[in-house]
Write a protein that holds these residues in place. Sequence first.
Motif, mmCIF file in Angstrom:
data_model
loop_
_atom_site.group_PDB
_atom_site.id
_atom_site.type_symbol
_atom_site.label_atom_id
_atom_site.label_comp_id
_atom_site.label_asym_id
_atom_site.label_seq_id
_atom_site.Cartn_x
_atom_site.Cartn_y
_atom_site.Cartn_z
ATOM 1 N N ARG A 178 0.983 -1.348 0.175
ATOM 2 C CA ARG A 178 0.084 -0.126 -0.029
ATOM 3 C C ARG A 178 0.831 1.248 0.034
ATOM 4 O O ARG A 178 0.424 2.446 -0.652
ATOM 5 N N VAL A 179 2.090 1.220 0.617
ATOM 6 C CA VAL A 179 2.813 2.356 0.751
ATOM 7 C C VAL A 179 3.806 2.547 -0.605
ATOM 8 O O VAL A 179 4.939 3.205 -0.461
ATOM 9 N N GLY A 180 3.856 1.540 -1.387
ATOM 10 C CA GLY A 180 4.684 1.585 -2.637
ATOM 11 C C GLY A 180 5.805 0.865 -2.347
ATOM 12 O O GLY A 180 6.733 0.850 -3.345
ATOM 13 N N LEU A 181 5.975 -0.115 -1.310
ATOM 14 C CA LEU A 181 7.006 -0.791 -1.195
ATOM 15 C C LEU A 181 6.978 -2.252 -1.917
ATOM 16 O O LEU A 181 5.859 -2.700 -2.060
ATOM 17 N N LEU A 225 -4.380 -4.783 -1.150
ATOM 18 C CA LEU A 225 -5.229 -3.477 -0.756
ATOM 19 C C LEU A 225 -5.575 -2.683 -1.907
ATOM 20 O O LEU A 225 -4.806 -2.642 -2.718
ATOM 21 N N GLU A 226 -6.551 -1.953 -1.765
ATOM 22 C CA GLU A 226 -6.763 -0.799 -3.141
ATOM 23 C C GLU A 226 -5.786 0.053 -2.830
ATOM 24 O O GLU A 226 -5.143 0.507 -1.671
ATOM 25 N N ASP A 227 -5.245 0.494 -3.886
ATOM 26 C CA ASP A 227 -4.211 1.610 -3.866
ATOM 27 C C ASP A 227 -4.672 2.910 -2.942
ATOM 28 O O ASP A 227 -3.806 3.598 -2.510
ATOM 29 N N ASP A 228 -5.872 3.118 -3.010
ATOM 30 C CA ASP A 228 -6.269 4.168 -1.978
ATOM 31 C C ASP A 228 -6.759 3.760 -0.810
ATOM 32 O O ASP A 228 -7.736 4.745 -0.264
ATOM 33 N N SER A 232 -6.144 8.473 -0.592
ATOM 34 C CA SER A 232 -5.258 8.442 -1.582
ATOM 35 C C SER A 232 -4.172 9.402 -0.945
ATOM 36 O O SER A 232 -3.070 9.482 -1.214
ATOM 37 N N GLU A 233 -4.585 10.349 -0.173
ATOM 38 C CA GLU A 233 -3.751 11.290 0.620
ATOM 39 C C GLU A 233 -3.087 10.928 1.725
ATOM 40 O O GLU A 233 -2.118 11.620 2.610
ATOM 41 N N ALA A 234 -3.521 9.629 2.201
ATOM 42 C CA ALA A 234 -2.822 9.225 3.605
ATOM 43 C C ALA A 234 -1.338 9.275 3.703
ATOM 44 O O ALA A 234 -0.583 8.885 2.749
ATOM 45 N N ASN A 235 -0.678 9.716 4.781
ATOM 46 C CA ASN A 235 0.604 9.711 4.814
ATOM 47 C C ASN A 235 1.243 8.494 5.259
ATOM 48 O O ASN A 235 0.812 7.696 6.121
ATOM 49 N N HIS A 236 2.155 8.144 4.438
ATOM 50 C CA HIS A 236 2.857 6.905 4.409
ATOM 51 C C HIS A 236 3.636 6.405 5.741
ATOM 52 O O HIS A 236 3.309 5.506 6.293
ATOM 53 N N MET A 237 4.080 7.506 6.358
ATOM 54 C CA MET A 237 4.444 7.048 7.817
ATOM 55 C C MET A 237 3.486 6.818 8.746
ATOM 56 O O MET A 237 3.716 5.832 9.499
#
Length: 495
Positions: A178-181, A225-228, A232-237
């Motif tokens: 979800r966080v692009g990893l 999970l869905e990409d959003d 979609s604005e949720a902070n990855h940290m």
Amino acid sequence: MNYLGISCGFHDAGLSVVNDKGEILFAGHSERYSKYKHDKDLCPGIIKDALRHVSGSFELHYYEKPWLKAIRQLRAGQRPGPFSMTSIIGQANMEELAIKRTGKIHTHVHHMTHAAAGFQTSPFDKATVVVIDAIGELDSISIWDASYDSNGYAQYKKIWGRKYPNSIGMMYSAMTKRVGLKPMDEEYILMGMAAYGKPIYSDIITDELLTDDVLEFKRNLHIGLEDDFLGSEANHMDIAASAQEVTEHLIKTVMAKARYLGHSRNLVYGGGVALNCLANRVLGDYFDNIWIVPNPGDAGNSLGAAALGYGKKLIWKDAFLGHNIEGEYPIDNVINELHTNKMVGVASGRAEFGPRALGNRSLLADPRGPEIKDKVNEIKRRQKFRPFAPMILEEHVDMYFDMPRNWKDSRYMQVIARCRQPDLFPAIVHADGTSRVQTVPKDDSGIRKLLERWYDETGCPILLNTSLNIRGEPMVDDRNDADRFEKLYNLTVCS
Ligand SMILES: [Fe+2]
């Protein structure tokens, strides 16, 4: 008779050799030989290296039941993987292994091989074993009573479990994606990110993904999970901090259950989730003694399969079980480089079995002062927020770190501890004030002698330790890899 344990076919192929005295003659990762990270297949190099340690005949033991796995894959609507051993292991590898092999190939239940890799290497005669991973054939969480019978044979009795698709490991991997990893690879980065966020999404994650029943998921997270998810604005940290908090809550639930149902206050913990050293700090709240084999993920299952073949307690010395670079540990050269350049590579002796470099394939540095983190990062080129790990003479650990409850040591870098003097060692302290500590015991290893000498000369019992690898590649294995590293980064690697 020798026992060859194999894990391969999905990710992180491994091969282990145990003899009929219970000695671990070899345990290694295929990726270190093929240079392909997380290589799922055995490669000719590792087979050749392992067979060097075998005299006489051997049995083959495989780390899971292919038929059971195929049933789960069919149920999940996936195409079932191969279930003939020749297709899984590979025709050429089978021919190589046929040289001295006797009998059929034995297969074992995936979670039982995790349990065996842990229990039969542990110092315990009796333990409660907890396995948490993404997925075995069908199992995702299991709790076992383990002990030895009067003839010394390990006995495992499963006392509780959860099955696919209810999986803590799959949830953590889905959050990683979800966080692009990269899922099944970069979960450790998600864990490192958690210190920079606030767990503001924990309640939403719990409501969205979990039912009110114990460890039951509403959704099958195998597909991610869905990409959003969470917006979609949720902070990855913040996502990372929330994923960590929910995961820790679930792990605590499992540990409380294990403590209540299990017959021992000794914990043996295995499965890929046991690599979450941040969550591992809570284990001592439930158990008096803790053992996690240095390779608790699926590559470690090759050792578990070999252990089940042998049947009894293994003789466990340390994690240096892989490819050997011969020669004395290069203490003088390493110390000289540390004094003059502040950092140095070491490739000496047998490679570590497990994902962490523990001193035989390490990049070591003087941990003192503010500059060293950037200097090491120039070589590692990894995310700046990630600190490096300290290795410390075991007898000094309490002076510099607050070890979590019931963690007497952390010889395989398996838990985080609060640093008492973070200002002195900024390179090895995370944003939350903790460090992933490796305690170095009083033994005859080269790294112990090196650290003693460093302490004698500087008064500092700590060195910064990170894995020696070319970016994007697995850890350095042989001297050729070390030579390539030297050329690429212009840094001396001592052997
Ligand atoms: Fe597993």
